[in-house]
Design a protein around this motif. Structure first.
Motif, PDB file in Angstrom:
ATOM      1  N   SER A  21      42.995  40.942  46.118  1.00 57.03           N
ATOM      2  CA  SER A  21      44.107  39.821  45.242  1.00 57.03           C
ATOM      3  C   SER A  21      44.894  40.878  44.718  1.00 57.03           C
ATOM      4  O   SER A  21      44.827  42.219  44.773  1.00 57.03           O
ATOM      5  N   GLN A  55      52.701  31.524  32.741  1.00 59.17           N
ATOM      6  CA  GLN A  55      53.337  31.370  34.139  1.00 59.17           C
ATOM      7  C   GLN A  55      51.768  31.121  35.003  1.00 59.17           C
ATOM      8  O   GLN A  55      51.014  31.643  34.918  1.00 59.17           O
ATOM      9  N   PRO A  56      52.222  29.950  35.831  1.00 56.47           N
ATOM     10  CA  PRO A  56      50.844  29.686  36.736  1.00 56.47           C
ATOM     11  C   PRO A  56      50.345  30.825  37.706  1.00 56.47           C
ATOM     12  O   PRO A  56      49.084  30.971  37.759  1.00 56.47           O
ATOM     13  N   ALA A  57      51.246  31.636  37.909  1.00 55.11           N
ATOM     14  CA  ALA A  57      50.711  32.683  38.913  1.00 55.11           C
ATOM     15  C   ALA A  57      49.863  33.576  38.079  1.00 55.11           C
ATOM     16  O   ALA A  57      49.036  34.276  38.731  1.00 55.11           O
ATOM     17  N   LEU A  59      48.237  33.042  35.573  1.00 56.24           N
ATOM     18  CA  LEU A  59      46.793  32.694  35.217  1.00 56.24           C
ATOM     19  C   LEU A  59      45.987  32.701  36.508  1.00 56.24           C
ATOM     20  O   LEU A  59      44.692  32.799  36.509  1.00 56.24           O
ATOM     21  N   ARG A  60      46.529  32.274  37.681  1.00 54.62           N
ATOM     22  CA  ARG A  60      45.690  32.305  38.818  1.00 54.62           C
ATOM     23  C   ARG A  60      45.550  33.815  39.256  1.00 54.62           C
ATOM     24  O   ARG A  60      44.137  34.070  39.561  1.00 54.62           O
ATOM     25  N   ASP A  61      46.321  34.752  38.798  1.00 55.85           N
ATOM     26  CA  ASP A  61      45.654  36.007  38.970  1.00 55.85           C
ATOM     27  C   ASP A  61      44.436  36.572  37.980  1.00 55.85           C
ATOM     28  O   ASP A  61      43.468  37.211  38.438  1.00 55.85           O
ATOM     29  N   TYR A  63      42.140  34.305  37.040  1.00 50.67           N
ATOM     30  CA  TYR A  63      41.029  33.894  37.802  1.00 50.67           C
ATOM     31  C   TYR A  63      40.557  34.650  38.871  1.00 50.67           C
ATOM     32  O   TYR A  63      39.256  34.743  39.123  1.00 50.67           O
ATOM     33  N   ASP A  64      41.365  35.073  39.739  1.00 46.70           N
ATOM     34  CA  ASP A  64      40.864  35.786  40.698  1.00 46.70           C
ATOM     35  C   ASP A  64      40.270  37.211  40.206  1.00 46.70           C
ATOM     36  O   ASP A  64      39.183  37.456  40.782  1.00 46.70           O
ATOM     37  N   GLN A  67      36.774  36.042  38.649  1.00 43.64           N
ATOM     38  CA  GLN A  67      35.630  35.934  39.680  1.00 43.64           C
ATOM     39  C   GLN A  67      35.198  37.006  40.122  1.00 43.64           C
ATOM     40  O   GLN A  67      34.105  37.129  40.194  1.00 43.64           O
ATOM     41  N   HIS A  75      40.986  30.030  29.801  1.00 45.57           N
ATOM     42  CA  HIS A  75      42.237  30.571  29.227  1.00 45.57           C
ATOM     43  C   HIS A  75      42.972  29.253  28.132  1.00 45.57           C
ATOM     44  O   HIS A  75      42.313  28.362  28.162  1.00 45.57           O
ATOM     45  N   SER A  77      46.413  28.133  27.147  1.00 45.66           N
ATOM     46  CA  SER A  77      47.810  28.109  27.299  1.00 45.66           C
ATOM     47  C   SER A  77      48.579  27.177  26.197  1.00 45.66           C
ATOM     48  O   SER A  77      47.733  26.147  25.469  1.00 45.66           O
TER      49      SER A  77
END
Length: 244
Positions: A21, A55-57, A59-61, A63-64, A67, A75, A77
């Motif tokens: 990731s 930023q959604p990206a 937040l995605r980082d 969660y990666d 995990q 989170h 927001s």
């Protein structure tokens, strides 16, 4: 579980390039989670990306990373509205609160609007470990230097003040940081402060610095004070190397 004293790990690091990731949790953030003393379950780690507009990206980082690291990630927001009904209950239920970088001025404004700063103080006093990088480091202090207003750095003086010092981040990698931090302490705009090279963190137990830690050999932290003649005096602090 909670830490055995109010605990902050304020950093210019905490993440490393990921193999599968974009980012992986770095030794500084792992150490912050260890300080919470969680045993027998996954640690609850709440991530705030307020400083970069949720930023959604980003937040995605997170969660990666969570995990991969075995955290129970969640989170908070604030854009375009809070994602939880009760901010206080959500933050107080965490083991660790991890604040990302970006605009510290924007972060503090949004936190003031939603009452997050008051809850952060309550969580800190209750033993929730507070950590973060860049804006997520300055915010716990009285202030520091910021590019929130443009490419020429300016002072920020309305930090939460959980610890009564100023904070200089990215001290070795951004050329304006060191001279401006020293100037602002010399002229009294900022109080005595601690600064960190990239990859370095400041561990506070209560309101006092306990030690400086680094993810990278050779990196340092610094104490910057104003002397009787109105000059800034910088003292390099020893750092303890954390293994990955």
């Amino acid at each position: 579980m909670v830490a055995d004293a109010p605990t902050i790990l304020a950093t210019s690091g905490g993440v490393v390039p990921g193999a599968r990731s974009r980012w992986s949790v770095g030794p500084l953030t792992r150490y912050a989670v260890d300080l919470a003393g969680v045993d027998g379950r996954a640690p609850r780690v709440c991530f705030l990306a307020t400083a970069c507009g949720d930023q959604p990206a980003v937040l995605r980082d997170f969660y990666d990373m969570a995990q991969e690291a075995g955290f129970h990630g969640n989170h908070l927001s604030l854009f375009t509205m809070p994602n939880v009904a009760d901010i206080r209950a959500h933050l107080l239920a965490q083991d660790v609160i991890w604040v990302w970088g970006g605009s510290v001025a924007g972060l503090l404004a949004m936190w003031e609007l939603h009452g997050v700063g008051e809850v952060m103080r309550e969580a800190w006093q209750a033993g929730v470990v507070l950590t973060g990088v860049s804006a997520g480091s300055i915010c716990w202090h009285s202030g520091g230097t910021t590019d929130s207003f443009g490419p020429d750095l300016r002072p920020i003086t309305n930090g939460l003040g959980l610890v009564p010092y100023s904070n200089g981040v990215h001290y070795d990698s951004e050329e304006q940081r060191r001279p401006l931090f020293q100037q602002l302490i010399a002229d009294g705009t900022l109080p005595t402060g601690y600064a960190t090279d990239d990859g370095v963190g400041l561990l506070y137990r209560g309101t006092e610095l306990a030690e400086a830690l680094t993810e990278e050999p050779g990196k340092a932290a610094y104490l910057v004070e104003r002397d009787a003649g109105g000059r800034a005096v910088e003292t390099r602090l020893e750092t303890r190397l954390l293994r990955g």
